[in-house]
Design an enzyme around this catalytic site. Structure first.
Site, PDB file in Angstrom:
ATOM      1  N   SER A 301       1.906  -8.569  -3.016  1.00 26.48           N
ATOM      2  CA  SER A 301       2.507  -7.443  -3.725  1.00 26.48           C
ATOM      3  C   SER A 301       3.988  -7.385  -3.401  1.00 26.48           C
ATOM      4  O   SER A 301       4.496  -8.196  -2.637  1.00 26.48           O
ATOM      5  CB  SER A 301       1.828  -6.140  -3.316  1.00 26.48           C
ATOM      6  OG  SER A 301       2.151  -5.854  -1.973  1.00 26.48           O
ATOM      7  N   LYS A 302       4.637  -6.399  -3.962  1.00 27.66           N
ATOM      8  CA  LYS A 302       6.101  -6.337  -3.845  1.00 27.66           C
ATOM      9  C   LYS A 302       6.587  -6.413  -2.409  1.00 27.66           C
ATOM     10  O   LYS A 302       7.615  -7.001  -2.118  1.00 27.66           O
ATOM     11  CB  LYS A 302       6.676  -5.043  -4.443  1.00 27.66           C
ATOM     12  CG  LYS A 302       6.403  -4.793  -5.868  1.00 27.66           C
ATOM     13  CD  LYS A 302       5.198  -3.993  -6.203  1.00 27.66           C
ATOM     14  CE  LYS A 302       4.079  -4.584  -6.971  1.00 27.66           C
ATOM     15  NZ  LYS A 302       2.742  -4.324  -6.712  1.00 27.66           N
ATOM     16  N   ARG A 303       5.800  -5.805  -1.533  1.00 30.57           N
ATOM     17  CA  ARG A 303       6.339  -5.766  -0.173  1.00 30.57           C
ATOM     18  C   ARG A 303       6.280  -7.129   0.521  1.00 30.57           C
ATOM     19  O   ARG A 303       6.729  -7.271   1.646  1.00 30.57           O
ATOM     20  CB  ARG A 303       5.649  -4.672   0.638  1.00 30.57           C
ATOM     21  CG  ARG A 303       4.287  -4.969   1.115  1.00 30.57           C
ATOM     22  CD  ARG A 303       3.493  -3.701   1.397  1.00 30.57           C
ATOM     23  NE  ARG A 303       2.108  -3.946   1.129  1.00 30.57           N
ATOM     24  CZ  ARG A 303       1.347  -4.697   1.914  1.00 30.57           C
ATOM     25  NH1 ARG A 303       1.858  -5.221   3.000  1.00 30.57           N
ATOM     26  NH2 ARG A 303       0.106  -4.933   1.610  1.00 30.57           N
ATOM     27  N   HIS A 304       5.711  -8.118  -0.141  1.00 26.22           N
ATOM     28  CA  HIS A 304       5.762  -9.466   0.419  1.00 26.22           C
ATOM     29  C   HIS A 304       6.997 -10.211  -0.070  1.00 26.22           C
ATOM     30  O   HIS A 304       7.110 -11.412   0.089  1.00 26.22           O
ATOM     31  CB  HIS A 304       4.521 -10.258   0.021  1.00 26.22           C
ATOM     32  CG  HIS A 304       3.261  -9.729   0.628  1.00 26.22           C
ATOM     33  ND1 HIS A 304       2.320  -9.057  -0.098  1.00 26.22           N
ATOM     34  CD2 HIS A 304       2.816  -9.742   1.894  1.00 26.22           C
ATOM     35  CE1 HIS A 304       1.336  -8.686   0.705  1.00 26.22           C
ATOM     36  NE2 HIS A 304       1.617  -9.086   1.915  1.00 26.22           N
ATOM     37  N   GLY A 305       7.928  -9.461  -0.688  1.00 24.68           N
ATOM     38  CA  GLY A 305       9.099 -10.121  -1.243  1.00 24.68           C
ATOM     39  C   GLY A 305       8.854 -10.422  -2.706  1.00 24.68           C
ATOM     40  O   GLY A 305       8.149  -9.685  -3.378  1.00 24.68           O
TER      41      GLY A 305
END
Length: 540
Positions: A301-305
């Site tokens: 998801s977004k928080r993985h870049g």
RNA sequence: GGCGCUAUGGUGUAAUUGGUUAACACGCUGCCCUCUCAAGGCAGAGAGUACGGGUUCGAUCCCCGUUAGCGCUACCA
């Protein structure tokens, strides 16, 4: 080469508790309505009525069916890639369908975005894109038929009512699925509610005995007991079809032979198989792909870049290495060679090579594939890509692709050796394309500290200026002779020249740099003294 | 909670109708090359196959259980 059809033809089955096929229980004499005018005349086999009589022939028809609720992410890209590779390898057709029945979250911009990303990846489709939002009549028609055939029913339970029941159940620690309150609604009650104009949904009328079994091409045998499958919604109260109705009917109408999709759909498959059964159609083959996870093993998801494909394009990744990397997430070739061109990928891809466990997305390895590709790519191929980067930085000049093209290609060959992304050409190589560049602090600190340099460099410049020719060898022997004469190490001069000529601590071989820059620019930069004035601030 | 699926170095993946020093790639460490950094060459560290039982002469591979992770459990897809 192994025949990818070697693993035999799996057919799912639905059995009652007693063991007899469920279709034996189907009411005889139920026929589908005549098809509506075909909204997709492009389909060779899309006649809902007739293709059943003609099984076997169709060949491979696969599809990628994203919903435009966001831009294409790496997981979707991998699914699209595998479908595409399978189609291309089998001489089949690759169909693009947009599942935009969720009015709230879908947007036309996202459709464009997804199309763009697929084009960039080189995944061209043979049919489509088809929008589910343009097939609404068809879904309603079939839903109506299902209701009239007693295979679905209208449900008047409100979302509030259902939420309350669900709440109550979970409060007492129990799981809850739709209780079938409207399943056997007496006709008079149905008419009464209908007359009052109560909103209703259409629910599938599931069986509650036996189990659904199917043979997944990748996961093997998967079984679900029908009692744990609730009467899921087919048509929402606003008249829009749900995912389940949409996929099944579209895959049928589009005559899809293999449904290749993410493993997050495994648990949905039994529902859909029941629907195929209710529609009295044969079921396509299913192949579920393991999911792609982030470094913490949770869903990407977004928080993985970066997860959007377009982000990688913008960062200077190239489609070929990107696909190569993606292909290796969940699939492996028979040989030990991992670096594969797209053609080789097509030739070698097989569903049998796909494994079952989820894969962690490793940006480092992606980066390695990209730099390797860049290093080996001919400069001609890279030029247009680099042009985009230079234009973005305001560094592009028309000559680069005309009078100076040969020079440009030479510079590209020089720079591509130590670059990881296309954008590095514009940043690391800036000094080749303009005189307007800064000397980075790291280069100053590393290479310009020696006190003899302010005297040495202009002198070296003068020496180079008087050279009869300015080729690689002349320049090198001149510099080495000068170093010997001054009794300093050649490396001192070389590294100082690197800083002055490129502004960087890291650059190609210095003599190649000089030759590429040419005599005038080399001499000017080496003899210039402006670097003496801007000392880096203390503490940096 | 219920149901389903999965489990090999840090990561991606191999491997055997059950018998290998458990292989390859990315990453990591050191050395060589050398004008920097890459690339390249060489050498290495890192798993005994989630855990526990069983079957077997022998299990990473077959069976059972446990654990963990993921997925589904919506009028999202």
């Amino acid at each position: 080469m192994p025949n990818p059809f070697d693993f035999g033809r799996f057919r799912p089955s639905v059995r009652t508790a007693g063991g007899e096929p469920l279709s034996a229980l189907a009411r005889p004499g139920v026929r589908l309505p005549a098809t509506l005018p075909n909204r997709f005349p492009e389909f060779a086999h899309s006649d809902f009525q007739s293709f059943k009589e003609d099984p076997g022939v169709p060949g491979v028809r696969v599809r990628f069916a994203p919903s435009p609720t966001g831009s294409l992410h790496v997981g979707g890209a991998r699914t699209a890639l595998f479908n595409w590779l399978f189609a291309r390898g089998q001489g089949g057709r690759f169909i693009l369908r947009i599942e935009d029945t969720d009015r709230e979250r879908s947007s036309p911009e996202m459709v464009e975005d997804i199309l763009d990303a697929l084009r960039w990846l080189g995944l061209d489709w043979d049919e489509g894109p088809f929008l589910q939002s343009e097939r609404l009549d068809r879904y309603r028609q079939v839903a109506d038929w299902l209701v009239s055939a007693n295979k679905a029913y209208r449900c008047f339970c409100s979302t509030d009512e259902l939420a309350a029941k669900r709440q109550a159940a979970s409060a007492s620690g129990k799981s809850w699925k739709y209780d079938g309150a409207c399943r056997e609604l007496p006709p008079d009650q149905f008419r009464a509610r209908h007359a009052r104009g109560l909103p209703s949904v259409v629910r599938f009328k599931g069986t509650r005995v036996g189990e659904v079994v199917f043979e997944d091409r990748i996961f093997g045998r998967i079984a679900h007991r029908t009692e744990q499958i609730e009467d899921f919604v087919l048509v929402r109260s606003d008249g829009m079809p749900t995912y389940h109705l949409g996929v099944v009917l579209d895959d049928l109408d589009m005559n899809i032979s293999h449904v290749i999709r993410g493993a997050d759909h495994i648990s949905n498959t039994p529902k859909q198989i029941l629907l195929y059964q209710a529609l009295e159609r044969t079921v396509p083959d299913f192949a579920h792909l393991p999911l792609i996870l982030g470094s913490d093993r949770t869903r990407l998801s977004k928080r993985h870049g970066a997860t959007a494909v377009t982000t990688y394009r913008e960062q200077g990744y190239l489609p070929d290495p990107f696909c190569n990397f993606l292909a290796l997430l969940g699939w492996s070739p028979k040989t030990e060679v991992e670096s594969l061109s797209t053609d080789e990928l097509i030739r070698q891809f097989s569903l049998k090579g796909v494994n079952k466990s989820n894969a962690v997305f490793d940006p480092e390895k992606l980066s390695w594939f990209n730099s390797r590709y860049l290093r080996n790519a001919p400069a001609e191929r890279l030029l247009p890509l680099i042009r985009v980067e230079l234009e973005r930085e305001g560094l592009w000049k028309g000559e680069f692709d005309s009078s100076d093209r040969a020079w440009m290609l030479k510079v590209i060959d020089l720079l591509k050796q130590r670059v990881r992304m296309v954008s590095d050409f514009a940043t690391q190589g800036r000094a080749f394309f303009t005189d307007d560049f800064e000397i980075e602090d790291k280069a100053r600190r590393k290479f310009l500290k020696n006190e003899a340099l302010p005297l040495l460099m202009p002198e070296l410049a003068a020496r180079l200026e008087s050279l009869p020719a300015f080729g690689l060898e002349e320049v090198e022997s001149a510099l080495r002779a000068f170093a010997a004469e001054k009794e300093v190490k050649a490396g001192l001069l070389i590294n100082a020249a690197r800083a002055l000529l490129t502004g960087k601590a890291v650059a190609p071989g210095i003599f190649e740099v000089m030759a590429a820059l040419g005599r005038d620019r080399t001499v000017a930069r080496l003899s210039g003294t402006s670097w003496l004035e801007n000392e880096p601030r203390a503490g940096e």
